[in-house]
Every structure is written in structure tokens, then in C-alpha cells.
Design an enzyme around this catalytic site. Structure first.
Site, mmCIF file in Angstrom:
data_model
loop_
_atom_site.group_PDB
_atom_site.id
_atom_site.type_symbol
_atom_site.label_atom_id
_atom_site.label_comp_id
_atom_site.label_asym_id
_atom_site.label_seq_id
_atom_site.Cartn_x
_atom_site.Cartn_y
_atom_site.Cartn_z
ATOM 1 N N HIS A 194 0.316 16.157 12.158
ATOM 2 C CA HIS A 194 0.119 16.332 10.725
ATOM 3 C C HIS A 194 -1.230 17.010 10.502
ATOM 4 C CE1 HIS A 194 2.525 12.299 10.305
ATOM 5 N NE2 HIS A 194 3.328 13.324 10.531
ATOM 6 N N ARG A 236 -3.652 -0.056 4.846
ATOM 7 C CA ARG A 236 -4.705 0.813 4.319
ATOM 8 C C ARG A 236 -5.848 -0.052 3.793
ATOM 9 N NH1 ARG A 236 -0.691 5.291 1.376
ATOM 10 N NH2 ARG A 236 0.729 5.411 3.168
#
Length: 204
Positions: free
Chosen positions: A100, A163
Site C-alpha cells: 500500500h 488504532r
């Protein structure tokens, strides 16, 4: 009132003529429960982006660190969506060809719960197709496995866990290309005056 309208119209036209600015430096400020820091992104002479800064508040160890698709913190880090991946690749190591754009690997926190960042990446950019401005940088709760394990999330997220902290990447500094500076300046004046004249004619 008419004068105000004319001024606003001219200002909008003037600003629109400066769309070709080149961002040279960006910053993201991370803040969460017990975790905080600044991350800068600086364009080097060779076109690579140098990532610098300091983050504090995590136990010693390695943690996944990525650029995510959206700079939307309306639902905390969850609304930043997945890793920035305009090319539709698998997750990978920052040096992998198949990765990515947002895959920045891991950052390491030391015994003082501090991570000092200073590394370069060749794929993220501050302009163009791989532009990270307006997106988010996210610090995860576990180490990134670089897409190299059998875990079902390995080739999607590096199995880097939840996260922990995130921040929107904003413009810190920019330049106007020298080759276009004079023409852009002239064009800006012409566009603004043309727009001013047009609106003034409508007001008559």
C-alpha cells in the site's frame, strides 16, 4: 454590500489561480489517551519524503505506523478507513514493490516510551496521485507483520491491531513553481479583474 460581494468574488478568483502550488512539508499532530506527538513529512531533493518527529506514551516495542485513506476523525481513528492504497495492492513492507502507498512499517518506542522518527519513504508524496495531504497517519497497538504471516489480516493490515492514535496530515509549507511564478501572478490579476468586471456589469 455590492462592494463586499465584488471583493469576495475577486478574492475567490485570485485564490483559484494558485492551484499549482507544490507542498514541500506537512505535519500531523497525534493525541490520544496517554499518547501524543508530532509527525512531519518533508520532501527531499531526490523526491523522497522524510518522516520525522517524536511520539511518546507507548510501552517499549514496535508498532504499526501507516497513512490511512481519509482525514476524517469524526468517529475517532475508525473513520480514517483503511490504509491509503490507490493502486489496489496487498499490504507489505515499505521496501516491497507490492505494498500500500500508506505502508510505513513499524516505529520503535524505547525504554522511556518515546519513538524518535527519522526515515525516508519513496512512495508517499505531498503532491500528485500518491498525495497524503488531508489523509491521516495512524499508530497501531501491535507490530506490523509486513504481510508475511498466515494471519487472515496479514495482507490487509499487517495484523497490527487496533488504532491507538491518529492525526490529520496538513500543509506546513509550500512553494510556487519558479517557472510558473510570473505567469501565474499575471494570470491571477487578469482572472480577478475579469471576474470583478463581469460582476460589476451585472450590478449595473
Amino acid at each position: 454590500m455590492y462592494k463586499s460581494l465584488l471583493f469576495v468574488a475577486a478574492a475567490v478568483a485570485l485564490a483559484s489561480a494558485h492551484d499549482d502550488i507544490e507542498v514541500t512539508r506537512a505535519i500531523a499532530i497525534l493525541k490520544a489517551d496517554g499518547v501524543s506527538g508530532n509527525v512531519t513529512f518533508t520532501r527531499e531533493a531526490d523526491g523522497q519524503i522524510r518522516i520525522g518527529g517524536r511520539i511518546v506514551g507507548m510501552k517499549p516495542g514496535m508498532y504499526g505506523f501507516h497513512v490511512h485513506e481519509k482525514g476524517d476523525l469524526s468517529n475517532g481513528c475508525a473513520s480514517t478507513l483503511g490504509h491509503f492504497n490507490p493502486n489496489g495492492n496487498d499490504h507489505g513492507h515499505p521496501h516491497d514493490e507490492n505494498r500500500h502507498v500508506g505502508d510505513l512499517g513499524n516505529i520503535e518506542f524505547d525504554s522511556t516510551q518515546t519513538a524518535d522518527l527519522d526515515f525516508v519513504d519513496h512512495l508517499i508524496k505531498l503532491n500528485g496521485r500518491h498525495n497524503i495531504i488531508g489523509r491521516a497517519v495512524v499508530l497501531h497497538s501491535m507490530a506490523d507483520d509486513y504481510g508475511r504471516t498466515d494471519h487472515p489480516d496479514s495482507k490487509k493490515t499487517g495484523n497490527a491491531g487496533g488504532r491507538v492514535a491518529c492525526g490529520v496530515i496538513g500543509i506546513m509549507d509550500y512553494t510556487l513553481p519558479k517557472s510558473n511564478a510570473a505567469s501565474t501572478s499575471s494570470a491571477s490579476v487578469v482572472v480577478a479583474l475579469t471576474f470583478y468586471t463581469f460582476v460589476a456589469a451585472l450590478m449595473c
